[in-house]
Design a protein around this motif. Structure first.
Motif, short mmCIF file in Angstrom:
data_model
loop_
_atom_site.label_atom_id
_atom_site.label_comp_id
_atom_site.label_asym_id
_atom_site.label_seq_id
_atom_site.Cartn_x
_atom_site.Cartn_y
_atom_site.Cartn_z
N ASN A 1 -11.72 12.01 37.02
CA ASN A 1 -11.38 12.28 35.62
C ASN A 1 -12.40 11.73 34.63
O ASN A 1 -12.42 12.14 33.47
N GLY A 2 -13.19 10.76 35.08
CA GLY A 2 -14.24 10.23 34.21
C GLY A 2 -13.79 9.13 33.27
O GLY A 2 -14.56 8.72 32.39
N TYR A 3 -12.58 8.64 33.42
CA TYR A 3 -12.12 7.51 32.62
C TYR A 3 -11.15 6.67 33.45
O TYR A 3 -10.59 7.14 34.44
N PHE A 4 -10.98 5.42 33.03
CA PHE A 4 -10.14 4.50 33.79
C PHE A 4 -8.70 5.03 33.84
O PHE A 4 -8.13 5.37 32.80
N PRO A 5 -8.11 5.10 35.03
CA PRO A 5 -6.80 5.77 35.18
C PRO A 5 -5.62 4.94 34.68
O PRO A 5 -4.83 4.40 35.45
N LEU A 6 -5.50 4.87 33.36
CA LEU A 6 -4.37 4.19 32.74
C LEU A 6 -3.93 4.95 31.49
O LEU A 6 -3.56 4.34 30.49
N SER B 1 -4.77 14.37 32.06
CA SER B 1 -5.12 15.34 31.04
C SER B 1 -6.20 14.74 30.14
O SER B 1 -6.39 13.51 30.13
N PRO B 2 -6.93 15.56 29.41
CA PRO B 2 -7.98 15.02 28.53
C PRO B 2 -7.41 13.99 27.55
O PRO B 2 -6.31 14.16 27.02
N LEU B 3 -8.15 12.94 27.34
CA LEU B 3 -7.70 11.87 26.46
C LEU B 3 -7.67 12.34 25.01
O LEU B 3 -8.58 13.04 24.56
#
Length: 286
Positions: free
Chosen positions: A50-55, A112-114
Motif C-alpha cells: 500500500n505504500g504507507y504504514f498499515p495503521l 484504501s487511499p489515505l
C-alpha cells in the motif's frame, strides 16, 4: 494467526494446570514468537503493497495491537519467566484477531487511499505509539484484575481455613498462605511496572497527536470524542500511579483503579469509534 493463538491459549492454560510438563512452557514461548513473526510479516507486506504504514483503519490497528501484545509478552516472559502473563494476554490477542478476521466486513479489511489529513509521517509515530500504549496498559490492567481475583480468593480461604479442628494454625495452610502472598506481591509489582511503561507511551502518543492535529486541523485540541477519552484514560492511569506512592493506598485500591482503566482503554480504543463520529472517524481510524 487465529488458529495459532487458540492453540497457544490451550498450551498456556494446560501449562498452568500441569506445571511439571516443562515442554509446554517452551512450546508456549515458541508459539508466541511464531505468532508475532506472522503478524509482523502481514503488517510489512501491507506496508510494502500500500505504500504507507498499515495503521489507517480498524482492521490494521487490531492486527497491530495483537502484534504489540505478543511482542510485550515475549519480552516480559523472558525477564520474569512467568506464564501467567501469556495465560491472560493470549485471550485478548485471540479476541482482537478473531474480531478483525471474522467480524469485520471485507471492505473494512481492505486498505484504501489515505485522506489528506492522514498523509503525514505523524501517522506512524502517533498511532503506533498509541497502540503500543494501549497494548501495555491492557496487559498491566489485566494483571491488576488477576490480582483482585486472587486477593479475594486468598481472604475467602483465610476466613474458612485459618484454624484447624484443634483451633491451631495448620502448617500446610500457613505455607500455602505465604506462597500466595508472594504471588500476589509479584503480580501487583509486575502490573505496576507494566503500567509504568505504558503511561509514558500514552503521554507521548497524546502529545504527538496534538502536534499532528495542529498541522492537519489548525488546533492542538478540539475535544473530539477520541481526544476526550484519551485524556480520561491518561487521568485514570495517572491516578493509579499516584496512588501507588500513597502508603494508605496499597494493594487492592490501586488495583481497582487499574481495572477500571482496562475498561476505559477499550472505550477509548473501540467504543468511541463504533459511534463513527468526530475527527478520528476516517475508516474507523484509531
Amino acid at each position: 494467526s487465529f488458529a495459532l493463538l487458540l492453540s497457544n491459549l490451550i498450551i498456556y492454560w494446560v501449562n498452568i494446570a500441569f506445571k511439571k510438563i516443562k515442554i509446554l512452557s517452551k512450546l508456549g514461548t515458541i508459539f508466541n514468537i511464531i505468532i508475532n513473526l506472522s503478524l509482523s510479516i502481514s503488517l510489512i507486506l501491507r506496508w510494502i503493497y500500500n505504500g504507507y504504514f498499515p495503521l489507517s483503519n480498524l482492521y490494521e490497528s487490531l492486527i497491530f495491537l495483537t502484534w504489540g501484545l505478543t511482542f510485550i509478552q515475549i519480552i516480559l516472559e523472558q525477564k520474569n519467566n512467568n506464564k501467567l502473563i501469556g495465560a491472560i494476554s493470549t485471550p485478548i490477542g485471540l479476541f482482537t484477531v478473531g474480531f478483525a478476521s471474522l467480524a469485520l466486513p471485507l471492505d473494512m479489511k481492505e486498505a484504501s487511499p489515505l485522506v489528506p489529513a492522514l498523509r503525514s509521517n505523524w501517522l506512524m509515530m502517533h498511532v503506533s505509539i498509541m497502540m503500543l500504549s494501549y497494548a501495555t496498559l491492557i496487559l498491566g490492567s489485566l494483571l491488576s484484575i488477576l490480582f483482585l481475583i486472587l486477593y479475594k480468593i486468598r481472604y475467602r480461604n483465610l476466613n474458612q481455613n485459618l484454624y484447624n479442628k484443634r483451633n491451631t494454625i495448620s502448617s500446610n495452610y500457613l505455607i500455602q498462605k505465604f506462597n500466595r502472598i508472594g504471588l500476589l506481591e509479584s503480580i501487583d509489582n509486575l502490573s505496576y511496572r507494566i503500567i509504568g511503561l505504558g503511561f509514558p507511551l500514552l503521554t507521548i502518543g497524546i502529545i504527538a497527536g496534538a502536534v499532528w492535529a495542529n498541522e492537519a486541523w489548525g488546533s492542538y485540541w478540539s475535544w473530539d470524542p477520541k481526544e476526550t477519552w484519551a485524556l480520561i484514560t491518561w487521568l485514570v492511569f495517572a491516578a493509579y500511579l499516584h496512588s501507588r506512592i500513597n502508603q494508605s493506598w496499597q494493594g487492592k485500591k490501586p488495583a481497582i483503579l487499574a481495572s477500571i482503566g482496562f475498561i476505559i482503554v477499550w472505550v477509548c480504543y473501540l467504543g468511541v469509534n463504533f459511534l463513527g463520529q468526530g475527527l478520528h472517524s476516517y475508516g474507523w481510524f484509531l
